[in-house]
Structure formats: structure tokens, C-alpha cells
Design an enzyme around this catalytic site. Structure first.
Site, short mmCIF file in Angstrom:
data_model
loop_
_atom_site.label_atom_id
_atom_site.label_comp_id
_atom_site.label_asym_id
_atom_site.label_seq_id
_atom_site.Cartn_x
_atom_site.Cartn_y
_atom_site.Cartn_z
N HIS A 45 0.83 -1.22 0.00
CA HIS A 45 0.00 0.00 0.00
C HIS A 45 0.86 1.26 0.00
O HIS A 45 0.50 2.26 0.63
CB HIS A 45 -0.96 0.02 1.21
CG HIS A 45 -2.23 -0.74 0.94
ND1 HIS A 45 -3.24 -0.24 0.17
CD2 HIS A 45 -2.63 -1.97 1.32
CE1 HIS A 45 -4.23 -1.12 0.10
NE2 HIS A 45 -3.88 -2.19 0.79
N SER A 90 -11.75 -17.68 -23.73
CA SER A 90 -10.92 -18.07 -22.60
C SER A 90 -10.96 -19.58 -22.45
O SER A 90 -12.03 -20.20 -22.53
CB SER A 90 -11.47 -17.41 -21.33
OG SER A 90 -11.08 -18.16 -20.20
N GLY A 148 -5.47 -12.69 -4.47
CA GLY A 148 -4.59 -11.56 -4.21
C GLY A 148 -3.22 -11.76 -4.84
O GLY A 148 -2.23 -11.19 -4.38
N LEU A 149 -3.14 -12.56 -5.90
CA LEU A 149 -1.86 -12.83 -6.55
C LEU A 149 -1.79 -12.16 -7.93
O LEU A 149 -1.00 -12.52 -8.78
CB LEU A 149 -1.61 -14.34 -6.66
CG LEU A 149 -1.58 -15.08 -5.31
CD1 LEU A 149 -1.44 -16.59 -5.52
CD2 LEU A 149 -0.43 -14.56 -4.44
N SER A 175 -3.99 -11.89 -10.61
CA SER A 175 -4.40 -12.52 -11.87
C SER A 175 -4.81 -11.44 -12.87
O SER A 175 -4.63 -11.60 -14.08
CB SER A 175 -5.54 -13.50 -11.64
OG SER A 175 -6.61 -12.85 -11.00
N SER A 176 -5.33 -10.32 -12.39
CA SER A 176 -5.75 -9.27 -13.32
C SER A 176 -4.54 -8.63 -14.00
O SER A 176 -4.55 -8.41 -15.21
CB SER A 176 -6.62 -8.22 -12.64
OG SER A 176 -6.01 -7.77 -11.47
N ASP A 234 1.67 -4.03 -9.42
CA ASP A 234 1.38 -5.36 -9.95
C ASP A 234 1.75 -5.48 -11.43
O ASP A 234 2.36 -6.46 -11.87
CB ASP A 234 -0.10 -5.70 -9.76
CG ASP A 234 -0.53 -5.57 -8.31
OD1 ASP A 234 0.35 -5.54 -7.43
OD2 ASP A 234 -1.75 -5.48 -8.06
C1 GLA Z 1 -3.25 -4.07 -4.99
C2 GLA Z 1 -2.97 -2.98 -6.02
C3 GLA Z 1 -1.50 -2.55 -5.99
C4 GLA Z 1 -1.04 -2.22 -4.58
C5 GLA Z 1 -1.43 -3.34 -3.61
C6 GLA Z 1 -1.11 -2.97 -2.19
O1 GLA Z 1 -2.56 -5.24 -5.35
O2 GLA Z 1 -3.29 -3.44 -7.31
O3 GLA Z 1 -1.32 -1.44 -6.84
O4 GLA Z 1 -1.53 -0.97 -4.16
O5 GLA Z 1 -2.81 -3.65 -3.70
O6 GLA Z 1 0.25 -2.86 -2.00
#
Ligand code: GLA
Length: 378
Positions: free
Chosen positions: A32, A65, A118-119, A121-122, A166
Site C-alpha cells: 500500500h 478463454s 490476491g496474486l 491474476s488481473s 502489480d
Molecule cells: C493491490 C494494487 C497494488 C497495490 C497493492 C497494495 O494489489 O493493485 O497497486 O496498491 O494492492 O500494496
């Protein structure tokens, strides 16, 4: 012929011109703070999204897909603009829009990054499409430009106010290293992350928790940081020291103070972690990871009971460090553990989850892997 080329042929009746791939990520430390111009230290995981692409000689875009067998999305490229309704394919269409693609194309997507964990994928989807388009249409964008364009797609087309971490790591990562990314100018440095030769492992724990708050919660945290920046008349939290923040307490409210405290202390932890990694001081790396979690949990308040349970159980089982990763409110945690204790740690976390009545977590491990690449071209 590879699997994805076969799927492309089955679906569209022709062979693709090229295949590209981009990975998901975990973040070692620096959470963050990408949207506050901070330093972050993520690495690419081995799981990635593949995309096979073929130019068409009209303005039609077709997207299929491998995970959604019976659906082909068809749209005219001239209609691809923010506001166009859709589902997962918006991540791909958003990239065509942000890159300024004007011709028709057929795309087959094959995603192997666990969804909703939270890995990222997007980001893997966006960056695989961006890499494919960059080659297919000889667009000549460099990696920084592709990172900004894929972030733009997610911010303005999909409507998620994410930072730049990301997409950057999915595009720029190198095998064997974590990526020290300066989010102010997107400069990078590879930091060797060779835990295996020290008998260690980085365990990834997908809590399988997805809290409905996510989107609003993320935007609210970003807004707090932006409010501090405006009230203190600075250009980003990167400029702030703890002394200055303490001295400015009267100008901001308590919530803004603790949010900014997370950002300022987390930026320092990233640089301390790089120093510790450079001398293979994994005890210190573990401590910094723990401090990051405490700051995210107590100051930034983006953790949740499942993440805290995973972290506490990993630490009780002897982990050197453990913390939530990514946006929070669910998703994954990481634990730096002795490789010999992997089974024991997994057992301890499973037990803690079942005793609290949480859904069973999933576990992954991954060494730092390669960023986006062109895999084949005809
Ligand atoms: C998500 C967001 C990133 C980053 C993290 C937190 O993954 O896509 O840009 O802000 O949260 O570090």
C-alpha cells in the site's frame, strides 16, 4: 503445437500469429505504498496467464478463454471505450483501448494465476495481452510505458484505482530476483532472493476469504493518503519523514496520521529489507515482514481475521516472518519458513482455520520467476 495454440485453432479455425505470457506476483514487502511513490519489493510467481493472438483484416475483436469454454466475446474495436459493459474480458479490452489498438484481433486467454487469491491474476491478464499486442502490431512500447498503459486500463477502463506495482512486476521481473521498484519513476533493481540455498521457503497462503469491502476500502485508504499530501502541501508521502509527520499532527486527523505513519514506516522497511537481503540476514527480513503486517493490521487496517489467523499460526509454528500481501481484506499471506517445516506449518495453519470455522486455505510456493515474455511467433 502447444496447448494454447491448439485451443486457438479449435476455437477460431486458424493458428495464432504469436503466444505471449505474463505472471502473477507476491510482494515481499512494501504494501500500500506504490500509489504514494514508495519503493516496493515484489517478485513474479511461476503461475502465469498465456495469450495467443492473431491479426484479423477487419475491425472485429474476438476473445475466448480456455477457462470459459462456450463463450466468445465479439465486439468492434471502435466500440471499445470505457463504459462498455462486460465481465473478465474488460481487462483485455481495456488494454487494447489504452494501447490504442485500432485493428481487429482474435485472442485466446489461458489463465493459470489463482483467481481471487490476491496474486494479481488481473495484472497477469493485462500484461500478457499488452505484451502480445506490442509484438503483434509492432507498437514499440518499452516496459515502463506498458506498465503505465496497463495500469491506465485497470484504472480508467475497468474502474479499479490500483497502483503501479502489480503491472510493473508482471512485466519487469527477472527469474531468481525480487524487483526493487521505485514507484516514483519506475526505475528498478534486481535483488537476489535465493531462500532455497539457505534452507528456507516462502509459503503463500491463500485464505480463500474475499470480503465485500475490498474496492471501497482500497479507495478509502488511497484517499486518506492523498488528503495528507494535500493538507501538508507535499507532492507525495515519499517526501515525508516520521519527524515531519509527528510535527504536522495538528494539520491532519487521527485516521490520516496513522495511514501516513504506515506509508512512511513501510517505505523505510523496504530499504532495510533490501540491505538485509544483500547480506542474507533472513532473521532481519523476517522481523521486517512481521512489522509490515502489524502496521497494515493496526495503522492501515486492511487485514482481516483470516489473514491474522494465518500469520499468527505461521509464527507460532516457527516462521521467521509472516504478513498479509496485496490489497488486503482477504486474499493471501506469506510466511518465510524453514523448508524442513513446511508440512508442519501448513498443518498448523489448517488447524487454526478449522478451529475458527474458516474455509480451508490453499497453499502455494514459488521461486521468483520471469516477467512477461513472447513465447512463440510464426
Ligand atoms: C493491490 C494494487 C497494488 C497495490 C497493492 C497494495 O494489489 O493493485 O497497486 O496498491 O494492492 O500494496
Amino acid at each position: 503445437m502447444s496447448q494454447i495454440e491448439k485451443k486457438f485453432l479449435e476455437t477460431f479455425g486458424e493458428e495464432p500469429d504469436l503466444v505471449a505470457a505474463a505472471p502473477g506476483r507476491v510482494n515481499l514487502i512494501g504494501e500500500h505504498i506504490d500509489y504514494s511513490d514508495g519503493f516496493v519489493l515484489p517478485f513474479a510467481i511461476k503461475d502465469r496467464t498465456l495469450v495467443a493472438a492473431r491479426k484479423r483484416n477487419d475491425s472485429t475483436v474476438r476473445i475466448a478463454s480456455a477457462q470459459r469454454r462456450n463463450k466468445i466475446v465479439t465486439v468492434d474495436i471502435n466500440q471499445v471505450k470505457p463504459g462498455l459493459k462486460g465481465e473478465w474480458e474488460r481487462y483485455a479490452l481495456g488494454v487494447l483501448w489504452s494501447m490504442g489498438v485500432t485493428e481487429g484481433v482474435d485472442l485466446m486467454i489461458d489463465g493459470h494465476v489463482p483467481l481471487g487469491a490476491g496474486l494479481s491474476s488481473s495484472a497477469a491478464l493485462e500484461c500478457s495481452v499488452a505484451t502480445a499486442m506490442n509484438h503483434l502490431f509492432d507498437m514499440g512500447f518499452n516496459l515502463e510505458e506498458l506498465a503505465r498503459l496497463t495500469q491506465k486500463a485497470e484504472n480508467q477502463y475497468v474502474g479499479v484505482p490500483c497502483g503501479i506495482m502489480d503491472q510493473s512486476v508482471s512485466l519487469m521481473a527477472t527469474q531468481g530476483s525480487a524487483l526493487l521498484l521505485d514507484c516514483r519513476d519506475l526505475s528498478t533493481k534486481n535483488i537476489s532472493f535465493d531462500v532455497a540455498s539457505h534452507g528456507l521457503e516462502l509459503l503463500i497462503i491463500d485464505t480463500q476469504a474475499h470480503h465485500a469491502l475490498t474496492d471501497g476500502g482500497y479507495a478509502e485508504r488511497r484517499a486518506s493518503c492523498e488528503s495528507v499530501v494535500a493538507k501538508l502541501g507535499i507532492s507525495s508521502l515519499r517526501e515525508l519523514t516520521m519527524e515531519q509527520l509527528e510535527g504536522s499532527r495538528a494539520l491532519i486527523n487521527e485516521t490520516e496520521f496513522v495511514r501516513a505513519r504506515h506509508a512512511v514506516t513501510e517505505m523505510k522497511r523496504v530499504l532495510d529489507c533490501v540491505e538485509a537481503l544483500n547480506v542474507s540476514d533472513f532473521e532481519k527480513v523476517g522481523q521486517l515482514i512481521n512489522q509490515s503486517h502489524i502496521s497494515l493490521r493496526d495503522d492501515y487496517t486492511v487485514s482481516c481475521p483470516e489473514l491474522d489467523t494465518a500469520v499468527d499460526a505461521a509464527l507460532s509454528a516457527g516462521a521467521l516472518g509472516s504478513r498479509m500481501v496485496g490489497g488486503g481484506f482477504g486474499g493471501s499471506a506469506i510466511a518465510l519458513i524453514q523448508a524442513s517445516k513446511t508440512t508442519e506449518t501448513i498443518g498448523a495453519i489448517e488447524k487454526a482455520f478449522s478451529s475458527k470455522g474458516f474455509k480451508a486455505p490453499r497453499f502455494f510456493t514459488s521461486l521468483p520467476s520471469q516477467g512477461a515474455e513472447l513465447i512463440s511467433r510464426r
